[in-house]
Design a protein around this motif. Sequence first.
Motif, mmCIF file in Angstrom:
data_model
loop_
_atom_site.group_PDB
_atom_site.id
_atom_site.type_symbol
_atom_site.label_atom_id
_atom_site.label_comp_id
_atom_site.label_asym_id
_atom_site.label_seq_id
_atom_site.Cartn_x
_atom_site.Cartn_y
_atom_site.Cartn_z
ATOM 1 N N ARG A 1 -6.192 2.735 -7.997
ATOM 2 C CA ARG A 1 -6.427 4.029 -8.748
ATOM 3 C C ARG A 1 -6.273 3.755 -10.079
ATOM 4 O O ARG A 1 -7.096 4.448 -11.003
ATOM 5 C CB ARG A 1 -5.431 4.733 -8.042
ATOM 6 N N ASP B 1 -3.449 -0.421 -3.472
ATOM 7 C CA ASP B 1 -4.036 0.974 -3.559
ATOM 8 C C ASP B 1 -3.695 1.733 -4.854
ATOM 9 O O ASP B 1 -4.488 2.045 -5.648
ATOM 10 C CB ASP B 1 -3.511 2.122 -2.401
ATOM 11 N N GLU B 2 -2.689 1.598 -5.445
ATOM 12 C CA GLU B 2 -2.151 2.291 -6.789
ATOM 13 C C GLU B 2 -2.915 1.547 -7.716
ATOM 14 O O GLU B 2 -3.105 2.014 -8.804
ATOM 15 C CB GLU B 2 -0.659 2.049 -6.755
ATOM 16 N N ILE C 1 4.024 1.369 -2.100
ATOM 17 C CA ILE C 1 4.707 1.748 -3.255
ATOM 18 C C ILE C 1 3.838 2.475 -4.353
ATOM 19 O O ILE C 1 2.852 2.225 -4.240
ATOM 20 C CB ILE C 1 5.209 0.258 -3.703
ATOM 21 N N ARG C 2 4.671 2.831 -5.294
ATOM 22 C CA ARG C 2 3.917 3.692 -6.153
ATOM 23 C C ARG C 2 3.711 3.007 -7.303
ATOM 24 O O ARG C 2 3.427 3.323 -8.666
ATOM 25 C CB ARG C 2 4.714 4.913 -6.630
ATOM 26 N N GLU C 3 3.906 1.486 -7.426
ATOM 27 C CA GLU C 3 3.331 0.712 -8.417
ATOM 28 C C GLU C 3 2.228 -0.254 -8.397
ATOM 29 O O GLU C 3 2.010 -0.629 -6.946
ATOM 30 C CB GLU C 3 4.552 -0.436 -8.638
ATOM 31 N N HIS D 1 0.708 -1.362 0.186
ATOM 32 C CA HIS D 1 -0.077 -0.050 -0.003
ATOM 33 C C HIS D 1 0.800 1.163 0.190
ATOM 34 O O HIS D 1 0.221 2.239 -0.191
ATOM 35 C CB HIS D 1 -0.860 -0.032 1.158
ATOM 36 N N ARG E 1 2.913 -0.011 -13.790
ATOM 37 C CA ARG E 1 3.613 1.327 -13.665
ATOM 38 C C ARG E 1 2.832 2.254 -14.636
ATOM 39 O O ARG E 1 2.447 2.072 -15.841
ATOM 40 C CB ARG E 1 4.935 1.113 -14.132
ATOM 41 N N ASP E 2 2.521 3.468 -13.941
ATOM 42 C CA ASP E 2 1.924 4.505 -14.934
ATOM 43 C C ASP E 2 2.950 5.082 -15.689
ATOM 44 O O ASP E 2 3.743 6.053 -14.956
ATOM 45 C CB ASP E 2 1.212 5.580 -13.678
#
Length: 557
Positions: free
Chosen positions: A245, A241-242, A223-225, A221, A306-307
């Motif tokens: 989203r 969570d990422e 990390i940005r991946e 929850h 990954r965004d």
Amino acid sequence: MRIRWPRRVFAQVLTAQVALTTGVMVLATSLFLAPLSSELDDQAMRRALSIAQTAADPDLARELVTTGPTVHGPVQADAERIRSATGALYIVVMDTRGVRWSHTHTDEIGRHVSTDPSRTLAGRQVRQIDTGTLGRSARAKVPLRDGHGRIVGAVSVGIAYESVRERLFGTIPGLLRYAGAALAVGVLAAVALSRRLRRRTHGVAFADISALLDEREAMLHGIREGVVAFDRRGRIRLVNDEAARLLGLDARAAGRALDEVLPPGRTTDVLAGRVDGTDLLAVSGGRVLVANRMPTQDGGAVVTLRDRTELELLGRELDSTQGLLDALRAQDHEHANQLHTVRGLLELGRHEKAVEFVSEVASAQRASAEQIAERVHDPLLSALLVGKAAVAAERGVSLRVSSTTLLPDAVVDPRDLVTVLGNLIDNALDATTERRCDEPFVEVELRAERTTAVLRVSDTGPGVPPRLRERIFAEGWSSKAAPPAAGAPSSAHPAAFHRGRGIGLALVRRLAERYGGMARVTARAGGGAVFTVVLPEALARQDDSPERRLTAAGESR
């Protein structure tokens, strides 16, 4: 001395299972032995009762009445004969006074019995475990009746209690063997289970498991991946969570199949593993995602996301900048040629012709930029068209702005329109350069229909066949040949799904759908393609204040 409890999971499970199995076997053995002892006692008393009933016949009663209590009398002889035949400890025949007429020890004949015979002489049968002159025994007493049914005495039979104990103790070794075998099987099963558990838990302790779970939750929850885990049936097991989203999922997605929570498309196919490869590109909700899928040992899989939206936009802006640099470089050469021309005219003394030449060149460039600015009031969009016109000129293509173009300065979010228009113009330029014609051009039309923006880009390229007009908007589909792998021949089909291409038109359609509009492609009269994108609510009302426009832009994003 303090007993140390093992820390490893498998060791704790093994210890607990062995202790539990041992306790169960001890309890089961005890529960079996307790009723067995009572059962053996009852069997001994029943046996004594059966012998006593057999001995108490009318002949013995007649002998008791007609003879005296002597060692060599008929009563003693019959009692000893029966005792020897049945293996009883003793057989005592007594009269109504309680005097013995027979006994295993002959010196007891003629004496009074050691226990009260009143209940038996009253006509009742008695069974009991008691202690007499010969020690503890399982005994039974029955009344002795004559031929007329009158009670003339009683018969008491005793079974040695030591034989009952011997039978009980004799069963214990066999019972313990069975219990030991069952315990061994239980221990082996516990060892096998603990070894399997050790392999599955990698020998960690319970405290380590708790710490690992806490770290896992914090990592997933934090990390940005995006991370999405699936079980062997393809159902979603975990969404951080990422990932929620990026994919637009909620807490109810866990436990459901992927096709139930995401619409059909390349994104769903990539997540479900129906597309092979690494660093696969997909578009979800206007975002460019890079997905990698890794199978797990239990048949499931973990997908990381990954965004790459910002990187993709920056890459496209870099490409546009590179194109502008190329165009500026070409213009630099052109300007150099023009300067040489002016210099030549001046050296030849044709000053009026030089002034006329400079005026024509300046007015032509100024007219092109002013024409775009008059029709497209938004500075970002007009700057994009001016820059693309220079790029098109460098590539030998004319970029035209339709006479019906009129877009007021009321764009809610110019960046979205720049993305859409830039992608459409780039694709049109690529398609136009593929097909050689006398006057290649790309025509752009921007219209405002109240709050709806209509973007139309047509070209003189080869066009799009009807069977491919829907597929070109799919993620990963491209009309350009994929770059060959290292050492592989370049034989890719020119229209196929690629990992690094096919994002532009997919992003255009997703942006249009996010606005509630649509994107389609049709054929152009005379050859070529016409791309039309409709973006409802992309324009603000003319009376809207700047604050209201900013609010609308935030809601649309």
